[in-house]
Write a protein that holds these residues in place. Structure first.
Motif, mmCIF file in Angstrom:
data_model
loop_
_atom_site.group_PDB
_atom_site.id
_atom_site.type_symbol
_atom_site.label_atom_id
_atom_site.label_comp_id
_atom_site.label_asym_id
_atom_site.label_seq_id
_atom_site.Cartn_x
_atom_site.Cartn_y
_atom_site.Cartn_z
ATOM 1 N N GLY A 144 -32.151 13.433 54.398
ATOM 2 C CA GLY A 144 -32.969 12.508 55.170
ATOM 3 C C GLY A 144 -32.730 11.033 54.959
ATOM 4 O O GLY A 144 -33.490 10.219 55.455
ATOM 5 N N VAL A 145 -31.685 10.640 54.232
ATOM 6 C CA VAL A 145 -31.443 9.216 54.023
ATOM 7 C C VAL A 145 -29.951 9.008 53.759
ATOM 8 O O VAL A 145 -29.294 9.882 53.189
ATOM 9 N N ASP A 146 -29.414 7.889 54.184
ATOM 10 C CA ASP A 146 -28.013 7.584 53.914
ATOM 11 C C ASP A 146 -27.932 6.505 52.842
ATOM 12 O O ASP A 146 -28.878 5.743 52.616
ATOM 13 N N ALA A 147 -26.764 6.425 52.203
ATOM 14 C CA ALA A 147 -26.614 5.507 51.075
ATOM 15 C C ALA A 147 -26.797 4.060 51.499
ATOM 16 O O ALA A 147 -27.500 3.287 50.827
ATOM 17 N N ALA A 148 -26.183 3.674 52.611
ATOM 18 C CA ALA A 148 -26.270 2.273 53.032
ATOM 19 C C ALA A 148 -27.706 1.863 53.320
ATOM 20 O O ALA A 148 -28.147 0.776 52.942
ATOM 21 N N GLY A 149 -28.465 2.744 53.990
ATOM 22 C CA GLY A 149 -29.849 2.424 54.304
ATOM 23 C C GLY A 149 -30.713 2.298 53.072
ATOM 24 O O GLY A 149 -31.533 1.373 52.965
ATOM 25 N N LEU A 150 -30.551 3.218 52.122
ATOM 26 C CA LEU A 150 -31.354 3.159 50.898
ATOM 27 C C LEU A 150 -30.972 1.943 50.058
ATOM 28 O O LEU A 150 -31.840 1.245 49.524
ATOM 29 N N ASN A 151 -29.677 1.683 49.944
ATOM 30 C CA ASN A 151 -29.225 0.557 49.129
ATOM 31 C C ASN A 151 -29.721 -0.776 49.675
ATOM 32 O O ASN A 151 -29.982 -1.711 48.913
ATOM 33 N N ALA A 152 -29.853 -0.870 51.004
ATOM 34 C CA ALA A 152 -30.231 -2.139 51.622
ATOM 35 C C ALA A 152 -31.732 -2.335 51.723
ATOM 36 O O ALA A 152 -32.199 -3.466 51.900
ATOM 37 N N ARG A 153 -32.501 -1.278 51.612
ATOM 38 C CA ARG A 153 -33.947 -1.387 51.816
ATOM 39 C C ARG A 153 -34.597 -2.204 50.703
ATOM 40 O O ARG A 153 -34.240 -2.086 49.534
ATOM 41 N N SER A 154 -35.585 -2.999 51.069
ATOM 42 C CA SER A 154 -36.321 -3.773 50.075
ATOM 43 C C SER A 154 -37.204 -2.854 49.240
ATOM 44 O O SER A 154 -37.499 -1.724 49.622
ATOM 45 N N SER A 155 -37.634 -3.364 48.110
ATOM 46 C CA SER A 155 -38.378 -2.555 47.154
ATOM 47 C C SER A 155 -39.817 -2.318 47.606
ATOM 48 O O SER A 155 -40.420 -3.148 48.291
ATOM 49 N N TRP A 156 -40.358 -1.161 47.191
ATOM 50 C CA TRP A 156 -41.776 -0.874 47.394
ATOM 51 C C TRP A 156 -42.605 -1.234 46.163
ATOM 52 O O TRP A 156 -43.788 -0.900 46.081
ATOM 53 N N SER A 157 -42.015 -1.901 45.207
ATOM 54 C CA SER A 157 -42.786 -2.367 44.057
ATOM 55 C C SER A 157 -43.655 -3.542 44.474
ATOM 56 O O SER A 157 -43.257 -4.371 45.297
ATOM 57 N N VAL A 158 -44.859 -3.625 43.914
ATOM 58 C CA VAL A 158 -45.796 -4.703 44.212
ATOM 59 C C VAL A 158 -45.758 -5.687 43.057
ATOM 60 O O VAL A 158 -46.039 -5.315 41.910
ATOM 61 N N PRO A 159 -45.406 -6.953 43.311
ATOM 62 C CA PRO A 159 -45.330 -7.933 42.214
ATOM 63 C C PRO A 159 -46.670 -8.111 41.511
ATOM 64 O O PRO A 159 -47.732 -7.848 42.092
ATOM 65 N N ALA A 160 -46.625 -8.583 40.270
ATOM 66 C CA ALA A 160 -47.846 -8.877 39.509
ATOM 67 C C ALA A 160 -48.665 -9.921 40.252
ATOM 68 O O ALA A 160 -48.152 -10.888 40.775
ATOM 69 N N ARG A 161 -49.991 -9.713 40.259
ATOM 70 C CA ARG A 161 -50.878 -10.590 41.024
ATOM 71 C C ARG A 161 -52.094 -10.965 40.179
ATOM 72 O O ARG A 161 -52.416 -10.303 39.207
ATOM 73 N N SER A 162 -52.779 -12.026 40.585
ATOM 74 C CA SER A 162 -53.855 -12.518 39.709
ATOM 75 C C SER A 162 -55.049 -13.090 40.447
ATOM 76 O O SER A 162 -55.790 -13.877 39.894
ATOM 77 N N ALA A 163 -55.268 -12.769 41.726
ATOM 78 C CA ALA A 163 -56.428 -13.294 42.455
ATOM 79 C C ALA A 163 -57.385 -12.166 42.799
ATOM 80 O O ALA A 163 -57.227 -11.064 42.334
ATOM 81 N N PRO A 164 -58.426 -12.436 43.603
ATOM 82 C CA PRO A 164 -59.468 -11.442 43.808
ATOM 83 C C PRO A 164 -58.967 -10.126 44.387
ATOM 84 O O PRO A 164 -57.942 -10.076 45.030
ATOM 85 N N ALA A 165 -59.768 -9.097 44.168
ATOM 86 C CA ALA A 165 -59.393 -7.755 44.602
ATOM 87 C C ALA A 165 -59.494 -7.628 46.112
ATOM 88 O O ALA A 165 -60.017 -8.470 46.808
ATOM 89 N N CYS A 166 -58.953 -6.512 46.602
ATOM 90 C CA CYS A 166 -59.001 -6.232 48.038
ATOM 91 C C CYS A 166 -60.442 -6.147 48.514
ATOM 92 O O CYS A 166 -61.322 -5.692 47.797
ATOM 93 N N ALA A 167 -60.652 -6.563 49.747
ATOM 94 C CA ALA A 167 -62.031 -6.603 50.284
ATOM 95 C C ALA A 167 -62.648 -5.223 50.376
ATOM 96 O O ALA A 167 -63.853 -5.075 50.279
#
Length: 448
Positions: free
Chosen positions: A419-442
C-alpha cells in the motif's frame, strides 16, 4: 500534512480511554503521549499480558512511525531487517525475487519480529513514559453510551465487564481487535467475521537460518497449499535462529461460516506435515522446521467488510477493530501503527475533536479499504497459481514458464498489498507533533 506549530501543554488535557492493549492500542498510547496528550488509560481484557503469538512483519511505513517514537534501537535489537521476498515452487524453483525495506529504496527497513518481543517493547515504554498504571488488565470494554444533547462537553461512558460503574472519558478509541465490542456497538448486527475457506497452521521453530538469513520465502503457490517462512531473530551462539512459519490450506469455500470449534487451539505438527508431502526445497528443511515447533496453532483466515464510518460521536475505531486484513500482505500490524500515529497527530492538531476524528476517518478508511480488496484477492497468488498449472513438476528457469511481463506483474501485486511506495513514504512530512507550551485544546475539558 504540515506539523502543528501551536504550543500546547498537558494541563487540562482530555481524558482518553483506549480499549485494547495490542500493538495498535499501545502504539496509540505512545503516540498520544508524544503529541502532548497524557491523560490516557488503556483497558485490556486479558487478565495478564503474556509473551504470546508468532512472527509479524513491520512494513517501512510502520517502522518509520515507531522510529519517530524513539523505538528504532529497540526494534533493531529484537528484529531481523528483511532484505528480500522470494516466491518458490514446491520443488524449489525460484519464481520471483524482489528487494524489501532499505534494499528497495526506503529510508527505513522492513522488520520481521516476534509479536511478543514487539509487545514487550511497547508495553515497557508505555509504563515508563505514561506510568505503570496506564494499562489495566482483566477489564474488557463491553459497550459505551455518550451524551448527544446540550452545548457542553460531550462525554463517553464506557462499560467494562465486572465493573459496576462506567469509565467516563472525552474520547474512546476502540483498538480491541477483530471481535471488537466497540465496533459491535457502533455497527450493531454486523455478525461474525468472514472466512475465505483457508486454514492457517502457525508456529515458531528454533532452526538453522536459510539463504542469507534475511529473506522471507513463500513456497508452493498452488490453489490448495502454500507455506510462508521467515526469520524473526538473528542466529544465536548455536548458529540457529527463530523461524516463523505458516502453512495455508484451503479446507472450505469462500464466504462459508467460520467453523465454531477448536480454532486458536494447539494442534500436533503431524496434522500439518501431510499437506507438505513430496515438497522439496533444497535450501530449507521445511518438514523439519514444522516438526521442530514446540507449539502449533490453527487459525481461520478471516476479515470483515469495510465500514461506512469508523466514528460515532466521540468514539473511533483503529487497527483490526476498524479494518481486519488477511495476513497475505504482511500489513495488519503495520496499518494499526499508522492508524495510531495519524489519529494522535490529528487529535493534537485540531481544537475541534469532531473535525479531527472526521479527518482521520476520511484519510484512513479509504486507504485501508483498498488494501482489504487487494488482500481478499490474495495478490499475487492468482498469477502464481499459473506456474503450478503450467509446470506442476517444477522447472529450471521460470522464464521457460512465464514471460517477463507476467513476472513483472508480481511486483505490482506485492505493492498493492503493502500500500505504499518508497518515494512517497520518503517524501512525506512527519506525523510527529512538536513540543508545545500553550493552553490545551478547547475540546479537552476534564471529565470527572
Amino acid at each position: 500534512m504540515t506539523p502543528i506549530t501551536t504550543p500546547y501543554s498537558g494541563k487540562n488535557a482530555p481524558r482518553i480511554l483506549i480499549a485494547g492493549a495490542g500493538v495498535g492500542g499501545l502504539t496509540t498510547a505512545l503516540s498520544l503521549h508524544a503529541a502532548g496528550l497524557d491523560d490516557v488509560l488503556v483497558m485490556e481484557s486479558c487478565p495478564r499480558l503474556r509473551a504470546v503469538g508468532a512472527g509479524i512483519n513491520l512494513q517501512p511505513a510502520a517502522v518509520r512511525e515507531l522510529t519517530e517514537l524513539g523505538l528504532g534501537d529497540d526494534l533493531a535489537a529484537h528484529a531481523v531487517a528483511t532484505a528480500r521476498l522470494e516466491y518458490h515452487h514446491r520443488y524449489g524453483g525460484l519464481i520471483w525475487s524482489e528487494p524489501r525495506g532499505r534494499a528497495a529504496g526506503y529510508h527505513w527497513p522492513q522488520y520481521s519480529v516476534h509479536r511478543a518481543r514487539l509487545q514487550e517493547v511497547l508495553l515497557r515504554e508505555v509504563n515508563r513514559r505514561l506510568g505503570p498504571g496506564t494499562v489495566r488488565t482483566g477489564r474488557r470494554i463491553t459497550g459505551y453510551e455518550q451524551d448527544r444533547s446540550g452545548d457542553g462537553p460531550r462525554r463517553v461512558r464506557a462499560y467494562a465487564a465486572g465493573d459496576p460503574a462506567p469509565y467516563t472519558c472525552d474520547l474512546l478509541i476502540g483498538a480491541d481487535g477483530i471481535n471488537s465490542a466497540v465496533r459491535s456497538v457502533m455497527h450493531p448486527g454486523e455478525g461474525p467475521p468472514l472466512w475465505n475457506g483457508i486454514c492457517m497452521w502457525r508456529g515458531v521453530s528454533h532452526a538453522p537460518p536459510f539463504l542469507d538469513g534475511r529473506t522471507m520465502v513463500i513456497v508452493g503457490c498452488n490453489s490448495r497449499v502454500k507455506a510462508v517462512v521467515y526469520p524473526v531473530s538473528p542466529p544465536d551462539a548455536s548458529g540457529r535462529c527463530t523461524l516463523n512459519w505458516v502453512v495455508e490450506t484451503r479446507t472450505g469455500a469462500d464466504g462459508t461460516p467460520v467453523p465454531p470449534a477448536d480454532w486458536d487451539a494447539a494442534v500436533a505438527a503431524d496434522a500439518v506435515l501431510p499437506h507438505l508431502a513430496g515438497w522439496r526445497v533444497p535450501f530449507l528443511d521445511l518438514h523439519g522446521t514444522v516438526a521442530a515447533a514446540p507449539r502449533v496453532l490453527r487459525y481461520p483466515m478471516i476479515d470483515r467488510d469495510p465500514l461506512p464510518s469508523w466514528t460515532d460521536g466521540r468514539v473511533v475505531l483503529l487497527g483490526d477493530a476498524a479494518h481486519p486484513l488477511y495476513p497475505t500482505g504482511s500489513n495488519g500490524a503495520s496499518q494499526a501503527i499508522v492508524d495510531a500515529r495519524v489519529l494522535a497527530y490529528l487529535v493534537a492538531r485540531h481544537d475541534d475533536l469532531d473535525e479531527a476524528l472526521s479527518r482521520y476517518d476520511r484519510m484512513r478508511r479509504p486507504e485501508t479499504a483498498v488494501l482489504l480488496d487487494a488482500h481478499r484477492r490474495l495478490e499475487p497468488d492468482p498469477l502464481l497459481h499459473q506456474v503450478e498449472l503450467l509446470a506442476p513438476d517444477g522447472f529450471s528457469d521460470i522464464r521457460d514458464v512465464l514471460p517477463e511481463h507476467k513476472l513483472a506483474d508480481i511486483r505490482s501485486c506485492t505493492r498493492k498489498v503493502t500500500g505504499v511506495d518508497a518515494a512517497g513514504l520518503n517524501a512525506r512530512s512527519s506525523w510527529s507533533v512538536p513540543a508545545r507550551s500553550a493552553p490545551a485544546c478547547a475540546w479537552s475539558t476534564p471529565s470527572g
